[in-house]
Design an enzyme around this catalytic site. Structure first.
Site, PDB file in Angstrom:
ATOM      1  N   SER A 191      45.934  41.792  35.855  1.00  0.00           N
ATOM      2  CA  SER A 191      45.702  42.390  37.166  1.00  0.00           C
ATOM      3  C   SER A 191      44.437  41.903  37.860  1.00  0.00           C
ATOM      4  O   SER A 191      44.309  42.046  39.063  1.00  0.00           O
ATOM      5  CB  SER A 191      45.688  43.912  37.042  1.00  0.00           C
ATOM      6  OG  SER A 191      44.649  44.307  36.179  1.00  0.00           O
ATOM      7  N   HIS A 219      51.955  46.146  36.392  1.00  0.00           N
ATOM      8  CA  HIS A 219      51.751  45.511  37.703  1.00  0.00           C
ATOM      9  C   HIS A 219      52.942  44.655  38.120  1.00  0.00           C
ATOM     10  O   HIS A 219      52.770  43.659  38.824  1.00  0.00           O
ATOM     11  CB  HIS A 219      50.460  44.682  37.706  1.00  0.00           C
ATOM     12  CG  HIS A 219      49.224  45.517  37.803  1.00  0.00           C
ATOM     13  ND1 HIS A 219      48.757  46.030  38.997  1.00  0.00           N
ATOM     14  CD2 HIS A 219      48.377  45.956  36.851  1.00  0.00           C
ATOM     15  CE1 HIS A 219      47.661  46.729  38.772  1.00  0.00           C
ATOM     16  NE2 HIS A 219      47.406  46.708  37.477  1.00  0.00           N
ATOM     17  N   LYS A 250      52.156  53.165  39.738  1.00  0.00           N
ATOM     18  CA  LYS A 250      51.833  52.034  40.626  1.00  0.00           C
ATOM     19  C   LYS A 250      53.014  51.823  41.595  1.00  0.00           C
ATOM     20  O   LYS A 250      53.229  52.658  42.456  1.00  0.00           O
ATOM     21  CB  LYS A 250      51.475  50.816  39.782  1.00  0.00           C
ATOM     22  CG  LYS A 250      50.155  51.066  39.025  1.00  0.00           C
ATOM     23  CD  LYS A 250      49.610  49.880  38.275  1.00  0.00           C
ATOM     24  CE  LYS A 250      48.191  50.204  37.809  1.00  0.00           C
ATOM     25  NZ  LYS A 250      48.020  50.207  36.352  1.00  0.00           N
TER      26      LYS A 250
HETATM   27  C1  LIG Z   1      47.354  50.878  35.240  1.00  0.00           C
HETATM   28  C2  LIG Z   1      47.630  50.266  33.936  1.00  0.00           C
HETATM   29  C3  LIG Z   1      47.829  51.043  32.790  1.00  0.00           C
HETATM   30  C4  LIG Z   1      47.652  52.532  32.801  1.00  0.00           C
HETATM   31  O1  LIG Z   1      48.698  53.157  33.473  1.00  0.00           O
HETATM   32  P1  LIG Z   1      48.572  54.732  33.803  1.00  0.00           P
HETATM   33  O2  LIG Z   1      49.974  55.176  33.928  1.00  0.00           O
HETATM   34  O3  LIG Z   1      47.788  54.831  35.053  1.00  0.00           O
HETATM   35  O4  LIG Z   1      47.876  55.359  32.644  1.00  0.00           O
HETATM   36  C5  LIG Z   1      48.172  50.416  31.622  1.00  0.00           C
HETATM   37  N1  LIG Z   1      48.294  49.069  31.563  1.00  0.00           N
HETATM   38  C6  LIG Z   1      48.091  48.290  32.633  1.00  0.00           C
HETATM   39  C7  LIG Z   1      48.228  46.802  32.521  1.00  0.00           C
HETATM   40  C8  LIG Z   1      47.731  48.865  33.843  1.00  0.00           C
HETATM   41  O5  LIG Z   1      47.501  48.083  34.901  1.00  0.00           O
END
Ligand SMILES: *Cc1c(COP(=O)(O)O)cnc(C)c1O
Length: 404
Positions: A191, A219, A250
């Site tokens: 990311s 992502h 997301k």
């Molecule tokens: C945002 C993210 C997480 C965490 O996800 P949540 O549901 O917000 O706990 C885990 N791994 C990656 C690669 C992320 O970008």
């Protein structure tokens, strides 16, 4: 008093150092709902300002989509506010199972399990599946939650350089003879750089060394790949990736929730042994209803995913034409490279004054000397929003000597 003056001074000292290093996380107040146009109060007490948001994970614009909100309302009316239970006691409604089945189908896996977050998903999985006889070979840039999850398990571990296939091959060759079960672990999109893990080549190596593949598709779920299934779809290895972890926080609505999808036995083991699943409350019905609506919208049409792709292409080409140094890639994450940490934070502040909300990232989130502003596109951005962002970047970039 147990909280001593000594400890207080120690914490205050660390906080001061954090501020002095420019690493203090200063939260900005948003006074509106989450969207591409938001109202921000920053610094606190300042006059609220309408800005365009270019730093949310709201890739598909579902965070405040009217149909998703209506579905969440319906969930609240029909199924109440909360479950007051973990899943295995009295916290499983039919809709929880429906969401798990729909997510499994969406990701192209046999089965799926819903947790409170993807952080929890990544914290749950490794301890359940891998012991000292097994081995994990992990990309150096995997997400913090994968690192923490892996720390909780006793498997042998090796780290390969980011997306470096010859290093991955070396590590697999070294660990294969020592391991009962062997797994490759990677984010599918990194990311900070906005680049994809080369899952096609990872799949070839996994075949060669008889390794399973575990990817974190946070992502990419909902928008990468032809129909938005993720990077495994993009590289045409949907069946070869064994286990996927992802978030509902997301692209898939932006509220909360984590998913692990994979073979039936893996998911059944997690339901029985995964600690963040067993010992944490069930996801509330509002979120389940909202997420079900998101999946319905996503499977009915690829319009939003297509729009997001077009928006990212448009922003990239306009920014390149303006002379900015971007990390090349095909995702809606566009890093604008600046190098110096202070420059990145100054540029973000100046852009906010121009009505564009972005954030500067510097060490330790990215390597020293590679500070950047990470721009994230959304399907909800219009061509006008994008033009306004490019214009603001150009004005501020010239003023700060980033472009000529
Ligand atoms: C945002 C993210 C997480 C965490 O996800 P949540 O549901 O917000 O706990 C885990 N791994 C990656 C690669 C992320 O970008």
């Amino acid at each position: 008093m147990a909280y001593t003056k000594k400890m207080q001074d120690q914490l205050a000292g660390t906080l001061l150092e954090t501020r002095e290093a420019g690493l203090y996380k200063d939260e900005r107040w948003i006074l509106s709902e989450q969207d591409v146009e938001i109202e921000v109060e920053y610094p606190r007490g300042a006059k609220p300002q309408k800005v365009l948001n270019f730093c949310a994970n709201n890739y598909l614009g579902y965070s405040s989509h009217p149909e998703v909100i209506a579905a969440a309302h319906k969930g609240l009316d029909e199924r109440g506010f909360g479950m007051s239970s973990v899943r295995f006691i009295c916290g499983t409604q039919d809709v929880h199972t429906e969401l798990e089945e729909k997510m499994a189908a969406f990701l192209g896996k046999e089965s799926a399990i819903l947790l409170a977050s993807c952080f929890d998903a990544n914290a749950a999985i490794f301890e359940v599946l891998f012991g000292p006889e097994d081995a994990l070979v992990c990309d150096r840039l995997i997400h913090a939650s994968l690192i923490d999850g892996i720390r909780l398990c006793k498997a042998q571990k090796a780290i390969y350089a980011n997306a470096d296939m010859s290093d991955l091959r070396e590590k697999l060759a070294e660990l294969r003879p020592k391991a009962r079960n062997l797994a490759i672990v990677t984010d599918s999109v990194f990311s900070m750089d906005g680049i994809m893990a080369p899952l096609d080549r990872i799949a070839e190596l996994a075949d060669e060394f008889d390794a399973m593949i575990i990817t974190d598709e946070c992502h990419s779920s909902g928008f990468l790949g032809k129909t938005g299934r993720g990077v495994h779809e993009h590289y045409n290895v949907m069946d070869r990736v064994d286990v996927i972890t992802t978030t509902l926080g997301k692209g898939l609505g932006g509220a909360a929730g984590g998913i692990i999808a994979g073979p039936r036995e893996v998911i059944e083991m997690l339901r029985n042994r995964g600690r963040p699943y067993l010992f944490s409350n069930a996801v509330p019905p509002t979120i389940v209803y909202g997420a079900l609506k998101v999946i319905e919208l996503l499977t009915a049409s690829t319009d939003r995913r297509d729009q997001l792709e077009a928006n990212a292409k448009s922003f990239r080409s306009q920014m390149e034409a303006a002379g900015f140094d971007l990390v090349p890639g095909e995702t809606p994450i566009v890093p604008v490279m600046l190098g110096d940490a202070k420059l990145a934070s100054k540029m973000a502040t100046d852009l906010l004054a121009e009505g564009i909300y972005v954030i500067g990232f510097s060490f330790p989130v990215v390597p020293k000397g590679q500070a950047r502003i990470r721009v994230q596109l959304s399907a909800a951005h219009t061509e006008e929003h994008i033009a306004k962002a490019v214009k603001a970047f150009t004005v501020v970039g010239r003023k700060l000597g980033v472009i000529s």
